[in-house]
Design a protein around this motif. Structure first.
Motif, PDB file in Angstrom:
ATOM      1  N   GLN A  48       0.832  -1.196   0.000  1.00 46.64           N
ATOM      2  CA  GLN A  48       0.000   0.000   0.000  1.00 46.64           C
ATOM      3  C   GLN A  48       0.872   1.254   0.000  1.00 46.64           C
ATOM      4  OE1 GLN A  48      -3.887  -0.688   2.433  1.00 46.64           O
ATOM      5  NE2 GLN A  48      -2.172  -1.294   3.735  1.00 46.64           N
ATOM      6  N   GLU A  61      -4.618   7.658   5.162  1.00 45.55           N
ATOM      7  CA  GLU A  61      -5.368   6.933   4.129  1.00 45.55           C
ATOM      8  C   GLU A  61      -4.374   6.169   3.273  1.00 45.55           C
ATOM      9  OE1 GLU A  61      -8.141   7.832   0.176  1.00 45.55           O
ATOM     10  OE2 GLU A  61      -7.403   9.484   1.419  1.00 45.55           O
ATOM     11  N   GLU A  64      -4.264   0.743  -2.019  1.00 47.40           N
ATOM     12  CA  GLU A  64      -3.624  -0.543  -2.261  1.00 47.40           C
ATOM     13  C   GLU A  64      -3.017  -0.558  -3.663  1.00 47.40           C
ATOM     14  OE1 GLU A  64      -4.410  -5.037  -1.010  1.00 47.40           O
ATOM     15  OE2 GLU A  64      -6.010  -4.245  -2.291  1.00 47.40           O
ATOM     16  N   TRP A 136     -11.934   2.883  -1.369  1.00 41.70           N
ATOM     17  CA  TRP A 136     -11.674   2.114  -0.152  1.00 41.70           C
ATOM     18  C   TRP A 136     -10.301   1.498  -0.247  1.00 41.70           C
ATOM     19  CZ3 TRP A 136     -16.795   0.744  -2.206  1.00 41.70           C
ATOM     20  CH2 TRP A 136     -17.846   1.346  -1.504  1.00 41.70           C
ATOM     21  N   ARG A 138      -7.494  -1.198   1.549  1.00 40.40           N
ATOM     22  CA  ARG A 138      -7.693  -2.593   1.953  1.00 40.40           C
ATOM     23  C   ARG A 138      -8.556  -2.674   3.210  1.00 40.40           C
ATOM     24  NH1 ARG A 138      -2.585  -4.650   4.271  1.00 40.40           N
ATOM     25  NH2 ARG A 138      -3.584  -4.252   6.257  1.00 40.40           N
ATOM     26  N   ARG A 139      -9.644  -3.439   3.112  1.00 37.92           N
ATOM     27  CA  ARG A 139     -10.535  -3.598   4.252  1.00 37.92           C
ATOM     28  C   ARG A 139     -11.179  -4.972   4.217  1.00 37.92           C
ATOM     29  NH1 ARG A 139     -15.814   0.091   3.835  1.00 37.92           N
ATOM     30  NH2 ARG A 139     -16.320  -1.309   5.545  1.00 37.92           N
ATOM     31  N   SER A 140     -11.593  -5.453   5.389  1.00 38.40           N
ATOM     32  CA  SER A 140     -12.192  -6.777   5.522  1.00 38.40           C
ATOM     33  C   SER A 140     -13.686  -6.649   5.767  1.00 38.40           C
ATOM     34  CB  SER A 140     -11.529  -7.527   6.685  1.00 38.40           C
ATOM     35  OG  SER A 140     -12.123  -8.801   6.866  1.00 38.40           O
ATOM     36  N   ILE A 141     -14.477  -7.471   5.051  1.00 32.39           N
ATOM     37  CA  ILE A 141     -15.929  -7.475   5.180  1.00 32.39           C
ATOM     38  C   ILE A 141     -16.380  -8.903   5.477  1.00 32.39           C
ATOM     39  CG2 ILE A 141     -18.122  -7.039   4.030  1.00 32.39           C
ATOM     40  CD1 ILE A 141     -16.677  -5.003   2.269  1.00 32.39           C
ATOM     41  N   GLN A 155     -21.934  -3.003   6.737  1.00 32.13           N
ATOM     42  CA  GLN A 155     -20.491  -2.791   6.888  1.00 32.13           C
ATOM     43  C   GLN A 155     -19.926  -1.824   5.854  1.00 32.13           C
ATOM     44  OE1 GLN A 155     -18.296  -6.679   7.697  1.00 32.13           O
ATOM     45  NE2 GLN A 155     -20.332  -7.464   7.175  1.00 32.13           N
ATOM     46  N   ILE A 282     -11.640  -9.638   1.639  1.00 36.24           N
ATOM     47  CA  ILE A 282     -10.751  -8.476   1.716  1.00 36.24           C
ATOM     48  C   ILE A 282     -10.865  -7.753   0.382  1.00 36.24           C
ATOM     49  CG2 ILE A 282      -8.390  -7.665   2.040  1.00 36.24           C
ATOM     50  CD1 ILE A 282      -7.861 -10.271   3.567  1.00 36.24           C
ATOM     51  N   SER A 284     -10.547  -3.853  -1.941  1.00 38.68           N
ATOM     52  CA  SER A 284     -10.147  -2.454  -2.099  1.00 38.68           C
ATOM     53  C   SER A 284     -10.711  -1.977  -3.429  1.00 38.68           C
ATOM     54  CB  SER A 284      -8.626  -2.280  -2.054  1.00 38.68           C
ATOM     55  OG  SER A 284      -8.005  -2.881  -3.179  1.00 38.68           O
TER      56      SER A 284
END
Length: 291
Positions: A48, A61, A64, A136, A138-141, A155, A282, A284
């Motif tokens: 990132q 912020e 990725e 967005w 990198r994020r986990s859902i 979410q 995961i 982005s």
């Protein structure tokens, strides 16, 4: 590696060259440590870049640049085309490499990884996007939860994005990989999933299922590297999907971006047989804007 000194994140400040680039590539290398004992397991990793280093760290912020999955117990080297993001790869920047490893020196299942990230710049008429908009990082859902307050919708908060007046084309670059499993009904890693980027109410769908893991040149590995997976293969880059959303945006106006995860047939996924580690995606998302 993971341990008393947690080196799952490695952070470096780099200075990129100035110029016009016909192509930009990232060479991502994973090597075994000096002991030769690579992590035994396939771990997700990410490179990132910090978008606002002048702000407080809590407000940073990250965009990725690349997603990858480590091989089972051997190294790898991959070339990734970064041309669309060339406009961000200028000046002094902070890069972060993350690998979700849980081993370290002396561990029975390996001692970690050596990470090398290099960039190659090919001079020529600029081919990158005129603007890169990070939606967005990198994020986990979590997926499959039947309670309304744990749904995918709960979410994800829609994002309003200003589309420049001079825009002629907009490409949404989605990277989505599914992780965790426990049985046939606990989908993520081994279930085909549909990912919808929703632009002003219109859904653009992608199914990142990888049916070709057994063809990976990073082989032979250990473990189940030949099994097909949701958006990734062990020892490979998850390049994601590029979606042309131009017809759903209006130059000079805001566009509302939302996101949904469904089963590949478009049905809602309800995890009726959960295990301790719930399935998750995961993801982005960034936009490439061209004038």
């Amino acid at each position: 590696y993971f341990g008393d000194q947690n080196l799952r994140n490695l952070r470096s400040e780099v200075t990129f060259p100035e110029g016009e680039w016909a192509q930009v590539g990232m060479i991502l290398g994973l090597d075994c440590p000096e002991s030769g004992l690579c992590d035994h397991w396939d771990r997700y990793g990410s490179v990132q870049m910090n978008m606002n280093p002048e702000d407080d760290e809590a407000d940073w912020e990250w965009v990725e640049l690349a997603r990858h999955i480590t091989p089972y117990r051997i190294g790898m080297c991959n070339y990734i085309d970064m041309t669309s993001m060339a406009g961000l790869l200028t000046g002094t920047r902070t890069l972060d490499s993350f690998i979700d490893t849980w081993v370290g020196p002396g561990h029975a299942q390996g001692e970690g990884w050596g990470v090398t990230v290099r960039f190659v710049f090919y001079p020529g008429p600029g081919q990158g996007a005129d603007e890169v908009i990070n939606i967005w990082g990198r994020r986990s859902i979590t997926v499959g939860e039947v309670e309304a307050d744990a749904s995918v919708e709960s979410q994800v908060t829609p994002v309003a994005v200003a589309i420049p007046e001079t825009t002629t084309r907009v490409i949404a670059h989605l990277i989505a990989t599914g992780h965790s499993f426990g049985n046939a009904l606990n989908c993520a890693e081994f279930c085909e999933m549909r990912h919808d980027v929703i632009v002003n109410g219109e859904a653009y769908s992608s199914n990142p299922w990888r049916p070709d893991c057994e063809s990976n040149p990073v082989s032979p590995q250990y473990g189940t590297w030949e099994y097909d997976r949701n958006g990734w293969c062990p020892g490979a880059v998850a390049v994601g999907t590029e979606l042309d959303i131009t017809s759903s945006v209006t130059p000079g106006n805001d566009a509302t971006i939302d996101f949904e995860i469904l089963l590949a047939d478009g049905q809602e996924y309800d995890n009726t047989s959960p295990v301790d580690l719930l399935p998750y995606t995961i993801m982005s998302l960034k936009l490439y804007v061209y004038e």
